[in-house]
Scaffold this active site. Structure first.
Site, PDB file in Angstrom:
ATOM      1  N   ARG A   1       0.821  -1.212   0.000  1.00  0.00           N
ATOM      2  CA  ARG A   1       0.000   0.000   0.000  1.00  0.00           C
ATOM      3  C   ARG A   1       0.858   1.268   0.000  1.00  0.00           C
ATOM      4  O   ARG A   1       0.525   2.268   0.620  1.00  0.00           O
ATOM      5  CB  ARG A   1      -0.960   0.023   1.195  1.00  0.00           C
TER       6      ARG A   1
ATOM      7  N   SER B   1     -11.466   0.002   2.875  1.00  0.00           N
ATOM      8  CA  SER B   1     -10.678  -0.252   4.088  1.00  0.00           C
ATOM      9  C   SER B   1     -10.107   1.072   4.604  1.00  0.00           C
ATOM     10  O   SER B   1      -9.311   1.709   3.914  1.00  0.00           O
ATOM     11  CB  SER B   1      -9.548  -1.233   3.800  1.00  0.00           C
TER      12      SER B   1
ATOM     13  N   GLU C   1      -5.681   4.557   5.774  1.00  0.00           N
ATOM     14  CA  GLU C   1      -5.331   4.339   4.380  1.00  0.00           C
ATOM     15  C   GLU C   1      -5.731   5.528   3.504  1.00  0.00           C
ATOM     16  O   GLU C   1      -4.968   5.917   2.614  1.00  0.00           O
ATOM     17  CB  GLU C   1      -5.985   3.050   3.862  1.00  0.00           C
TER      18      GLU C   1
END
Length: 351
Positions: free
Chosen positions: A160, A239, A343
């Site tokens: 990520r 998420s 995130e």
């Protein structure tokens, strides 16, 4: 190139949250994108680049500067090579690959947002991530004032994360190039245990491309991870927290906390993440800290379908969302000694 002033940004995000931008520009060609960026930089004006808006948390006061919507279009297939304009809808791009019989991104179906955003956070799900198939990223380098082409290695992909996320003020992605796989209409090897179980195959086996994509879409929809304007569980950024990656010492301390809190027989999720590193599940942490599906009584709550998604139930403000996020972060830290990291990109706000 369209230009608006004091323009609302909430409708441009999947959270449907955030105040207005002083100036909103929509660019439909690479040249227009570059011109808008150069104009803002020359004037010293803050710049916010918006793609699909699926990874943004914008403050209630909005953005005092130029918000640039990248609405460029273009899908080019040449053999196994796929080139996407940054503004292409990612779900459409996945469909194009599957329809062409090419494997490599079929398990990334249903992820909201634009193609240009995928390399920034190295989008991944269900055993695939774009770092495995991206060959090059074409971007405008705000530091040099030139268009550059970065190889996969130069993108510095990790979980990520990427060179673009590490230096968010430098690059504006224009095009993304992939090399997919011609496996005679079959998917890439199925890597994710849940997907393999639902498909009824062993990890590493292949299935028809459309079957893999459709299965992932059903799994995502069951977790509220496929956009549906009528379903407030999808008024989210997917998420909200990344899965923590812990070194050996930290993971050992975490396991001890788990046993102390939940009992000697309980083991937390653990996945190898490189030399001396272990990845655990943010969703598991949130749930075991007491924040179950549907948690909350206000206009921002945890999704009723997935503990990792924070949602706007229709009347929330960004501050409502952040209050919930801070409550979850504090609760997980107090329970397990791990600090969750958001995130989505924060604009004008922070946890």
């Amino acid at each position: 190139m369209q230009e608006l002033h004091d323009a609302p940004l909430a409708p441009l995000t999947t959270f449907r949250l955030g105040g207005p931008a002083t100036r909103l520009v929509t660019a439909t060609t690479d040249d227009e994108v570059i011109a808008a960026v150069r104009e803002a930089d020359a004037a010293g004006t803050p710049l916010l680049v918006i793609g699909g808006g699926s990874n943004l948390v914008i403050g209630d006061k909005g953005f005092d500067g130029t918000a640039l919507v990248v609405a460029t279009k273009g899908v080019t297939l040449d053999g196994t090579r796929l080139e996407l304009a940054a503004g292409e809808v990612w779900t459409d791009a996945v469909a194009a690959g599957v329809d062409a019989g090419l494997a490599g991104i079929e398990c990334l179906a249903g992820i909201p947002g634009s193609a240009g955003a995928t390399p920034i956070q190295n989008v991944g799900a269900y055993g695939q991530e774009v770092a495995s198939t991206i060959t090059e990223v074409v971007a405008y380098d705000r530091r040099s004032g030139e268009t550059v082409t970065l190889s996969n290695e130069e993108c510095a992909f990790s979980y990520r994360h990427s060179r673009f996320k590490a230096d968010p003020e430098r690059y504006v992605v224009l095009r993304v190039r992939f090399r997919l796989e011609d496996a005679d209409g079959m998917s890439g090897p199925v890597k994710y245990a849940e997907t393999a179980r639902v498909l009824g195959v062993a990890p590493g086996e292949r299935v028809p491309l459309a079957t893999a994509r459709d299965t992932v879409l059903k799994l995502r929809a069951g977790k509220g991870m496929v956009l549906d304007p009528e379903d407030h569980d999808t008024w989210s950024a997917g998420s909200f927290f990344t899965n923590p990656i812990l070194d050996d010492e930290t993971f050992a301390a975490f396991r001890a906390r788990v046993r102390e809190r939940l009992g000697d027989g309980v083991e937390p999720p653990a996945y190898p993440a490189g030399d001396g590193l272990t990845k655990t599940s943010a969703a598991w942490l949130i749930d075991k800290a007491g924040f179950t599906k549907g948690y909350g009584s206000g206009p921002a709550r945890i999704s009723t379908k997935h503990t990792l998604a924070l949602t706007n139930r229709g009347e929330a403000t960004t501050e409502d969302l952040l209050a919930l996020a801070r409550e979850v972060v504090t609760g997980v830290r107090e329970a397990f000694g791990i600090t969750l990291v958001n995130e989505p990109v924060m604009v004008g706000v922070s946890l």
